[in-house]
Design an enzyme around this catalytic site. Structure first.
Site, PDB file in Angstrom:
ATOM      1  N   GLY A   9       0.809  -1.214   0.000  1.00  0.00           N
ATOM      2  CA  GLY A   9       0.000   0.000   0.000  1.00  0.00           C
ATOM      3  C   GLY A   9       0.837   1.257   0.000  1.00  0.00           C
ATOM      4  N   GLY A  13      -1.683   7.614   1.246  1.00  0.00           N
ATOM      5  CA  GLY A  13      -1.168   8.721   2.056  1.00  0.00           C
ATOM      6  C   GLY A  13      -0.230   8.269   3.155  1.00  0.00           C
ATOM      7  N   GLY A  15       1.145   5.231   3.373  1.00  0.00           N
ATOM      8  CA  GLY A  15       2.210   4.464   2.735  1.00  0.00           C
ATOM      9  C   GLY A  15       3.327   5.341   2.203  1.00  0.00           C
ATOM     10  N   TYR A 151     -14.640  -4.232   9.032  1.00  0.00           N
ATOM     11  CA  TYR A 151     -13.323  -3.583   9.101  1.00  0.00           C
ATOM     12  C   TYR A 151     -12.756  -3.718  10.511  1.00  0.00           C
ATOM     13  CZ  TYR A 151      -9.788   0.124   8.716  1.00  0.00           C
ATOM     14  OH  TYR A 151      -8.614   0.842   8.730  1.00  0.00           O
TER      15      TYR A 151
END
Length: 243
Positions: A9, A13, A15, A151
């Site tokens: 990833g 942002g 990452g 999640y």
């Protein structure tokens, strides 16, 4: 000796901020992305030119059952000094509104693929008896969130994964930790209106959302020798939210 890190990833942002910090620390980088090729290519070029490190871009969809194997194939037999498991996406909505396909993809992305990828890269790390792994999890893995139930479930699974794997790998000299952010000012917040974002900020004791760099600083610390006796820990970076 040059150090090598994998960041999944990497084009997001958080990452990108993590990659910047690791490049500053002298790591060569394997930059994984799924769809944002433009951001990955730009990041690779900027880090290579600025810090004179080697970068390599790896494309793979980790929500697909074959995604982790594709990343592993690109790594080959190379021993990694650091692994940052950062790929992820949220789903906002009622449990009863989720399709089976959406549920399978979320579990694959956050649980099965990180497990498989880690399993695949471990033999080379164990042979060297060195290395560190950091998973980017979430505050919802600690407290749970209405309308983000799946999640929350997968992030809670990541916390258990980190704690269990840390115990298993400690005798091999490999540390495993997690950074658990609260609300971070990235594209993942794009589904919230300005008013909703302001309401979240008001609920956070520090009065604002985190910056990606603040999450990346925690990752950089956990991968460094300054954290040489820290393993199996969930480091919360949340401004005091839901403590």
């Amino acid at each position: 000796m040059t150090k090598l890190a994998l960041v999944t990833g990497a084009s997001g942002g958080i990452g990108q901020s993590i990659c910047e910090k690791l490049a500053q620390s002298g790591f060569d980088l394997l930059l994984h992305y799924n769809t944002n090729e433009k951001a990955a290519v730009s990041l690779s070029g900027r880090l290579s030119n600025t810090y004179r490190i080697q970068t390599e871009i790896i494309q793979s969809d980790l929500s697909d059952p074959g995604g982790a194997a594709a990343v592993s194939a690109c790594i080959g037999g190379r021993a990694l000094d650091a692994v940052v498991l950062n790929s992820g996406q949220s789903y906002r909505g009622l449990v009863t509104d989720m399709t089976d396909e959406e549920a399978h993809e979320m579990v694959q992305l956050h649980v099965t693929s990180p497990f498989t990828l880690t399993r695949n890269v471990l033999p080379a790390m164990i042979r060297r008896k060195a290395g560190a792994i950091v998973a980017i999890t979430s505050i919802w893995g600690e407290t749970g969130a209405s309308c983000e139930v799946l999640y929350s479930m997968t992030k809670g699974a990541q916390h258990s994964f980190v704690k269990a794997l840390a115990k298993e790998l400690a005798p091999s000299g490999i540390r495993v930790n997690a950074v658990s952010p609260g609300a971070v000012k990235t594209n993942m917040m794009s589904g919230f209106s300005d008013k909703e974002e302001d309401m979240i900020a008001e609920d956070i004791p520090m009065g604002r959302l985190a910056k990606p760099d603040e999450v990346a600083d925690a990752v950089q610390f956990l991968l460094s020798e300054k954290a040489s006796y820290i393993t199996g820990q969930i480091l919360s970076v949340n401004g005091g939210w839901h403590c």
